[in-house]
Design a protein around this motif. Sequence first.
Motif, mmCIF file in Angstrom:
data_model
loop_
_atom_site.group_PDB
_atom_site.id
_atom_site.type_symbol
_atom_site.label_atom_id
_atom_site.label_comp_id
_atom_site.label_asym_id
_atom_site.label_seq_id
_atom_site.Cartn_x
_atom_site.Cartn_y
_atom_site.Cartn_z
ATOM 1 N N ASN A 146 0.817 -1.216 0.000
ATOM 2 C CA ASN A 146 0.000 0.000 0.000
ATOM 3 C C ASN A 146 0.852 1.267 0.000
ATOM 4 O OD1 ASN A 146 -3.136 -0.591 0.495
ATOM 5 N ND2 ASN A 146 -1.918 -2.187 1.489
ATOM 6 N N ALA A 147 2.130 1.102 -0.268
ATOM 7 C CA ALA A 147 3.053 2.237 -0.415
ATOM 8 C C ALA A 147 3.119 3.107 0.841
ATOM 9 C CB ALA A 147 2.653 3.090 -1.620
ATOM 10 N N CYS A 148 2.863 2.510 1.996
ATOM 11 C CA CYS A 148 2.970 3.277 3.246
ATOM 12 C C CYS A 148 4.404 3.753 3.469
ATOM 13 C CB CYS A 148 2.525 2.431 4.433
ATOM 14 S SG CYS A 148 0.836 1.800 4.306
ATOM 15 N N ILE A 149 5.362 2.947 3.007
ATOM 16 C CA ILE A 149 6.778 3.265 3.202
ATOM 17 C C ILE A 149 7.176 4.528 2.430
ATOM 18 C CG2 ILE A 149 7.700 1.967 1.245
ATOM 19 C CD1 ILE A 149 9.134 1.754 4.788
ATOM 20 N N ASN A 150 6.346 4.934 1.461
ATOM 21 C CA ASN A 150 6.653 6.143 0.702
ATOM 22 C C ASN A 150 6.520 7.409 1.549
ATOM 23 O OD1 ASN A 150 7.091 4.590 -1.522
ATOM 24 N ND2 ASN A 150 5.139 5.058 -2.520
ATOM 25 N N CYS A 151 5.750 7.317 2.624
ATOM 26 C CA CYS A 151 5.538 8.489 3.499
ATOM 27 C C CYS A 151 6.044 8.266 4.922
ATOM 28 C CB CYS A 151 4.052 8.849 3.551
ATOM 29 S SG CYS A 151 3.353 9.401 1.990
ATOM 30 N N HIS A 152 6.061 7.011 5.376
ATOM 31 C CA HIS A 152 6.391 6.713 6.769
ATOM 32 C C HIS A 152 7.667 5.876 6.846
ATOM 33 C CE1 HIS A 152 2.522 8.261 8.127
ATOM 34 N NE2 HIS A 152 1.958 7.590 7.139
ATOM 35 N N ALA A 153 8.752 6.519 7.249
ATOM 36 C CA ALA A 153 10.029 5.815 7.359
ATOM 37 C C ALA A 153 10.054 4.929 8.601
ATOM 38 C CB ALA A 153 11.175 6.825 7.416
ATOM 39 N N ILE A 154 10.829 3.854 8.499
ATOM 40 C CA ILE A 154 11.027 2.941 9.629
ATOM 41 C C ILE A 154 12.502 2.584 9.687
ATOM 42 C CG2 ILE A 154 10.467 0.695 10.627
ATOM 43 C CD1 ILE A 154 7.815 0.797 9.162
ATOM 44 N N GLY A 155 13.148 2.929 10.768
ATOM 45 C CA GLY A 155 14.547 2.581 10.944
ATOM 46 C C GLY A 155 15.441 3.076 9.832
ATOM 47 N N GLY A 156 15.154 4.253 9.303
ATOM 48 C CA GLY A 156 15.978 4.814 8.240
ATOM 49 C C GLY A 156 15.566 4.394 6.846
ATOM 50 N N GLU A 157 14.633 3.440 6.723
ATOM 51 C CA GLU A 157 14.152 3.005 5.415
ATOM 52 C C GLU A 157 12.869 3.751 5.072
ATOM 53 O OE1 GLU A 157 12.048 -0.953 3.532
ATOM 54 O OE2 GLU A 157 13.743 -1.219 4.894
ATOM 55 N N GLY A 158 12.739 4.217 3.843
ATOM 56 C CA GLY A 158 11.534 4.903 3.421
ATOM 57 C C GLY A 158 11.647 6.413 3.531
ATOM 58 N N MET A 159 10.551 7.092 3.189
ATOM 59 C CA MET A 159 10.494 8.547 3.217
ATOM 60 C C MET A 159 9.875 9.019 4.525
ATOM 61 S SD MET A 159 11.792 9.332 0.295
ATOM 62 C CE MET A 159 11.320 11.050 0.065
ATOM 63 N N ALA A 160 10.202 10.261 4.899
ATOM 64 C CA ALA A 160 9.685 10.814 6.153
ATOM 65 C C ALA A 160 8.794 12.020 5.888
ATOM 66 C CB ALA A 160 10.836 11.216 7.081
#
Length: 344
Positions: A259-273
């Motif tokens: 669901n492309a959540c990682i595009n907006c919500h970073a986790i442990g340095g991975e993804g966008m913030a």
Amino acid sequence: MLKNLLWRLTPAALVLVFLSGCLGEENLTALDPKGEAAQWIYDNMILSLVIMTLVSVIVFAIFFIIVVKFRRKEGDDELPKQVHGNTAMEITWTVIPVLLLIILFIPTVTGTFEFHVDADPAEHEDAVYINVTGHQYWWQFDYEEGFTAGQEVYIPVGERVVFELNAEDVIHSFWVPALGGKIDNIPGVSNALWLQAEEPGVYLGKCAELCGPSHALMDFKVIALERDEYDQWVDDMLAVEAEETAANAEAGYEVFQENACINCHAIGGEGMATGPTLTNFGDRQKFAGVYDIDDDEELANWIRNPEELKQGNNMPPHDISDDDMEDLIAYLRSLQVRPADADY
């Protein structure tokens, strides 16, 4: 007459009762200072109240004495003694206010210089330095160690923590009533303030500048830990990796990715913030700043239709099935860095 007076005062009394209930909510009050800056504000407020009360009592006492003693009496048509141009009286009522203003002026100016700081990390090498960015409608906390936290900021007890304040979109205002005053977060301008918590605890913060339709929901928490616990928390935040965190919720991690959540919500340095970092989501007490994180139904509603719960936020809705939502929530709950036996 007394009955009518009581009837008129009842609404005001009820308002005070309800407002007094707000004072106990996780230190959301400036009347119970827990830090040096907050104590200075409180002391100056009390000093101002004492001076204003003293002046009011004296003025009203003189007023009523004059009304009673010098009221016009029947048959008394003589012109009262005129005091216009009385040098002694004019000096008195000029000097006294000046002295009172000086009493207020000295601690205000000295305190202003004491609590003013520059928004320059090089000036605060011995202090914890955190960059705060206000968004509609959440808070981003970037630590010098190289990681980001959202909505909850951790600080060590008994140490000055310098906050550099910025804004991504509109003007916000960073305010933790129990620890200090408020300063605006302005787009393109860096302000700064320092806070210090004298004892461990959770201190509620607010945005104090009207920043849009969900301004009232733009809350955050300051969690003050003993230095050893704080250092451990920093180490744990640095050690987190998204896939490792997902070990106990692999299906939910796949939903998170699909669901492309990682595009907006970073986790442990991975993804966008571009949205709040979720590295320690499972440790938080609230999501979206104000909603109980243990409420699965509310959390699902937030993911599916965030506009319904927080008007004007930038998170898009997600159409996720019940089974996938259950897995996703399990994954979000697994995002923890705090040990199970930790006191904070």
